[in-house]
Design a protein around this motif. Sequence first.
Motif, PDB file in Angstrom:
ATOM      1  N   PHE A   1      35.658  77.308  71.640  1.00 59.21           N
ATOM      2  CA  PHE A   1      37.095  77.507  71.807  1.00 59.21           C
ATOM      3  C   PHE A   1      37.357  77.637  73.304  1.00 59.21           C
ATOM      4  O   PHE A   1      36.697  78.409  73.990  1.00 59.21           O
ATOM      5  CB  PHE A   1      37.547  78.788  71.110  1.00 59.21           C
ATOM      6  CG  PHE A   1      37.265  78.839  69.635  1.00 59.21           C
ATOM      7  CD1 PHE A   1      38.242  78.511  68.704  1.00 59.21           C
ATOM      8  CD2 PHE A   1      36.013  79.254  69.163  1.00 59.21           C
ATOM      9  CE1 PHE A   1      37.987  78.581  67.331  1.00 59.21           C
ATOM     10  CE2 PHE A   1      35.748  79.328  67.806  1.00 59.21           C
ATOM     11  CZ  PHE A   1      36.731  78.987  66.888  1.00 59.21           C
ATOM     12  N   TYR A   2      38.341  76.888  73.804  1.00 55.79           N
ATOM     13  CA  TYR A   2      38.628  76.885  75.242  1.00 55.79           C
ATOM     14  C   TYR A   2      40.122  77.040  75.470  1.00 55.79           C
ATOM     15  O   TYR A   2      40.943  76.397  74.812  1.00 55.79           O
ATOM     16  CB  TYR A   2      38.150  75.573  75.863  1.00 55.79           C
ATOM     17  CG  TYR A   2      38.827  75.196  77.160  1.00 55.79           C
ATOM     18  CD1 TYR A   2      38.523  75.854  78.346  1.00 55.79           C
ATOM     19  CD2 TYR A   2      39.782  74.174  77.200  1.00 55.79           C
ATOM     20  CE1 TYR A   2      39.157  75.507  79.544  1.00 55.79           C
ATOM     21  CE2 TYR A   2      40.401  73.821  78.387  1.00 55.79           C
ATOM     22  CZ  TYR A   2      40.088  74.489  79.546  1.00 55.79           C
ATOM     23  OH  TYR A   2      40.712  74.151  80.719  1.00 55.79           O
ATOM     24  N   THR A   3      40.475  77.919  76.398  1.00 58.54           N
ATOM     25  CA  THR A   3      41.865  78.038  76.820  1.00 58.54           C
ATOM     26  C   THR A   3      41.885  78.387  78.306  1.00 58.54           C
ATOM     27  O   THR A   3      40.869  78.794  78.875  1.00 58.54           O
ATOM     28  CB  THR A   3      42.618  79.098  75.986  1.00 58.54           C
ATOM     29  OG1 THR A   3      44.018  79.048  76.290  1.00 58.54           O
ATOM     30  CG2 THR A   3      42.088  80.503  76.252  1.00 58.54           C
TER      31      THR A   3
ATOM     32  N   THR B   1      43.469  84.650  76.274  1.00 57.65           N
ATOM     33  CA  THR B   1      42.471  84.955  75.257  1.00 57.65           C
ATOM     34  C   THR B   1      42.610  83.951  74.119  1.00 57.65           C
ATOM     35  O   THR B   1      43.676  83.387  73.896  1.00 57.65           O
ATOM     36  CB  THR B   1      42.646  86.374  74.697  1.00 57.65           C
ATOM     37  OG1 THR B   1      43.970  86.499  74.138  1.00 57.65           O
ATOM     38  CG2 THR B   1      42.458  87.425  75.783  1.00 57.65           C
ATOM     39  N   VAL B   2      41.530  83.749  73.406  1.00 55.85           N
ATOM     40  CA  VAL B   2      41.563  82.925  72.205  1.00 55.85           C
ATOM     41  C   VAL B   2      41.965  83.826  71.040  1.00 55.85           C
ATOM     42  O   VAL B   2      41.326  84.854  70.813  1.00 55.85           O
ATOM     43  CB  VAL B   2      40.191  82.287  71.927  1.00 55.85           C
ATOM     44  CG1 VAL B   2      40.232  81.477  70.634  1.00 55.85           C
ATOM     45  CG2 VAL B   2      39.759  81.417  73.098  1.00 55.85           C
ATOM     46  N   PRO B   3      43.029  83.515  70.320  1.00 55.17           N
ATOM     47  CA  PRO B   3      43.459  84.383  69.214  1.00 55.17           C
ATOM     48  C   PRO B   3      42.337  84.594  68.194  1.00 55.17           C
ATOM     49  O   PRO B   3      41.678  83.641  67.758  1.00 55.17           O
ATOM     50  CB  PRO B   3      44.632  83.609  68.600  1.00 55.17           C
ATOM     51  CG  PRO B   3      45.172  82.782  69.730  1.00 55.17           C
ATOM     52  CD  PRO B   3      43.958  82.381  70.531  1.00 55.17           C
TER      53      PRO B   3
ATOM     54  N   LEU C   1      42.310  82.414  64.972  1.00 54.30           N
ATOM     55  CA  LEU C   1      41.771  81.060  65.101  1.00 54.30           C
ATOM     56  C   LEU C   1      40.254  81.073  64.934  1.00 54.30           C
ATOM     57  O   LEU C   1      39.678  80.237  64.221  1.00 54.30           O
ATOM     58  CB  LEU C   1      42.126  80.470  66.464  1.00 54.30           C
ATOM     59  CG  LEU C   1      43.509  79.846  66.673  1.00 54.30           C
ATOM     60  CD1 LEU C   1      43.622  79.352  68.108  1.00 54.30           C
ATOM     61  CD2 LEU C   1      43.772  78.709  65.692  1.00 54.30           C
ATOM     62  N   ILE C   2      39.610  82.012  65.607  1.00 54.70           N
ATOM     63  CA  ILE C   2      38.153  82.111  65.526  1.00 54.70           C
ATOM     64  C   ILE C   2      37.724  82.456  64.112  1.00 54.70           C
ATOM     65  O   ILE C   2      36.798  81.842  63.544  1.00 54.70           O
ATOM     66  CB  ILE C   2      37.635  83.173  66.530  1.00 54.70           C
ATOM     67  CG1 ILE C   2      37.961  82.749  67.962  1.00 54.70           C
ATOM     68  CG2 ILE C   2      36.140  83.396  66.351  1.00 54.70           C
ATOM     69  CD1 ILE C   2      37.688  83.820  68.993  1.00 54.70           C
ATOM     70  N   ARG C   3      38.382  83.430  63.519  1.00 58.12           N
ATOM     71  CA  ARG C   3      38.026  83.893  62.174  1.00 58.12           C
ATOM     72  C   ARG C   3      38.157  82.774  61.144  1.00 58.12           C
ATOM     73  O   ARG C   3      37.234  82.505  60.366  1.00 58.12           O
ATOM     74  CB  ARG C   3      38.898  85.088  61.785  1.00 58.12           C
ATOM     75  CG  ARG C   3      38.541  85.718  60.447  1.00 58.12           C
ATOM     76  CD  ARG C   3      39.435  86.897  60.146  1.00 58.12           C
ATOM     77  NE  ARG C   3      39.233  87.962  61.122  1.00 58.12           N
ATOM     78  CZ  ARG C   3      40.133  88.345  62.030  1.00 58.12           C
ATOM     79  NH1 ARG C   3      41.311  87.723  62.108  1.00 58.12           N
ATOM     80  NH2 ARG C   3      39.865  89.316  62.870  1.00 58.12           N
ATOM     81  N   LYS C   4      39.304  82.103  61.144  1.00 57.48           N
ATOM     82  CA  LYS C   4      39.550  81.074  60.140  1.00 57.48           C
ATOM     83  C   LYS C   4      38.647  79.852  60.358  1.00 57.48           C
ATOM     84  O   LYS C   4      38.161  79.260  59.393  1.00 57.48           O
ATOM     85  CB  LYS C   4      41.028  80.665  60.161  1.00 57.48           C
ATOM     86  CG  LYS C   4      41.975  81.734  59.623  1.00 57.48           C
ATOM     87  CD  LYS C   4      41.796  81.916  58.126  1.00 57.48           C
ATOM     88  CE  LYS C   4      42.751  82.949  57.552  1.00 57.48           C
ATOM     89  NZ  LYS C   4      44.142  82.532  57.612  1.00 57.48           N
ATOM     90  N   GLN C   5      38.458  79.459  61.613  1.00 57.75           N
ATOM     91  CA  GLN C   5      37.603  78.296  61.857  1.00 57.75           C
ATOM     92  C   GLN C   5      36.163  78.597  61.463  1.00 57.75           C
ATOM     93  O   GLN C   5      35.482  77.769  60.839  1.00 57.75           O
ATOM     94  CB  GLN C   5      37.675  77.873  63.323  1.00 57.75           C
ATOM     95  CG  GLN C   5      36.767  76.702  63.673  1.00 57.75           C
ATOM     96  CD  GLN C   5      37.036  75.466  62.846  1.00 57.75           C
ATOM     97  OE1 GLN C   5      37.943  74.699  63.148  1.00 57.75           O
ATOM     98  NE2 GLN C   5      36.264  75.248  61.785  1.00 57.75           N
ATOM     99  N   THR C   6      35.667  79.768  61.823  1.00 58.48           N
ATOM    100  CA  THR C   6      34.294  80.123  61.490  1.00 58.48           C
ATOM    101  C   THR C   6      34.088  80.157  59.977  1.00 58.48           C
ATOM    102  O   THR C   6      33.045  79.726  59.459  1.00 58.48           O
ATOM    103  CB  THR C   6      33.920  81.471  62.113  1.00 58.48           C
ATOM    104  OG1 THR C   6      34.122  81.415  63.537  1.00 58.48           O
ATOM    105  CG2 THR C   6      32.468  81.823  61.851  1.00 58.48           C
ATOM    106  N   ALA C   7      35.087  80.646  59.254  1.00 59.07           N
ATOM    107  CA  ALA C   7      34.965  80.753  57.800  1.00 59.07           C
ATOM    108  C   ALA C   7      34.861  79.396  57.124  1.00 59.07           C
ATOM    109  O   ALA C   7      34.375  79.294  55.989  1.00 59.07           O
ATOM    110  CB  ALA C   7      36.160  81.524  57.246  1.00 59.07           C
ATOM    111  N   ARG C   8      35.306  78.348  57.787  1.00 58.15           N
ATOM    112  CA  ARG C   8      35.258  77.011  57.204  1.00 58.15           C
ATOM    113  C   ARG C   8      33.899  76.322  57.395  1.00 58.15           C
ATOM    114  O   ARG C   8      33.664  75.252  56.815  1.00 58.15           O
ATOM    115  CB  ARG C   8      36.358  76.129  57.817  1.00 58.15           C
ATOM    116  CG  ARG C   8      37.765  76.528  57.406  1.00 58.15           C
ATOM    117  CD  ARG C   8      38.797  75.592  58.022  1.00 58.15           C
ATOM    118  NE  ARG C   8      38.611  74.205  57.610  1.00 58.15           N
ATOM    119  CZ  ARG C   8      39.148  73.649  56.533  1.00 58.15           C
ATOM    120  NH1 ARG C   8      39.918  74.372  55.740  1.00 58.15           N
ATOM    121  NH2 ARG C   8      38.921  72.377  56.248  1.00 58.15           N
TER     122      ARG C   8
END
Length: 270
Positions: A244-246, A256-258, A261-268
């Motif tokens: 994740f890059y911002t 910061t990266v929300p 976003l991290i939680r939902k993407q990782t869960a997939r």
Amino acid sequence: MSTGTRRTVRNTARRVAAAATAAVLGVGALTACQDDEPARDGGKDGGRPAASASAPEGDATPSPESSAPAAGDSPPSSGEVLTEDGLAKAALTTGEVAGFEVTPMQGGEEPGTEKSDDPACAPLAAVINGAPRPAAAATVYRTAVDTREEGEETQTVVTLILTSHPDGGAEQVLSSVRTAVGACAKGFTARGGDGVSTYSEVKTVRGMAAGDDSVAYQVTGALGGDKIPLVFHVVRRGATVVTFYTADFVGGPPPTVPDELIRKQTARLP
């Protein structure tokens, strides 16, 4: 630099930031602007903004706030090495995170070409290029934009780079990046087709623990005379890595990266 010129530079930087996160990171996704020249949009090179990053030297000591592996409630990873189609199916889509529109990259997916002058910092340059090492078996790029902030100069734009790595390569990505963050605290230079980029500081930043392993860090470059924080959160689950890059191009606080976003993407991820 005059106030009017600085305002123009920052408005241009917002456009450059949007373009940079709608393409592969390339060489730092930064476009230099001379104080005595009018600001202008980044030049094109295979769909990527031209980049020349420089910043004054500065001391930095990595903080101990690097993300630890999540103590998770999620089931163990299957360890599957995903194909490009598999990564595309695993990538976030619009509607999964409130307020965020997620789209495939626009403007090309050609990785950057920067190479660090210091071999110890090569893993950081590889991530900046959008191509973490060791080389991925497959890669998919996405852009997530917070549509609730539409029109705001500080609109949240996050690039997601999903890569799959066989034979323990995903573990090597996280291990090498974490080591490089510590080794390159005082910055590094890198060279590519667009010239020399200088990054003055590298440090860990606070980030949520996710997946089997994760690390969050900031690399400081520059636009004109302004320091530009580039923030990365690298997460591994099984054989898949998500970067994740911002970045902040307008003089605000470090972005910061929300977490969602991290939680939902990782869960997939499998």
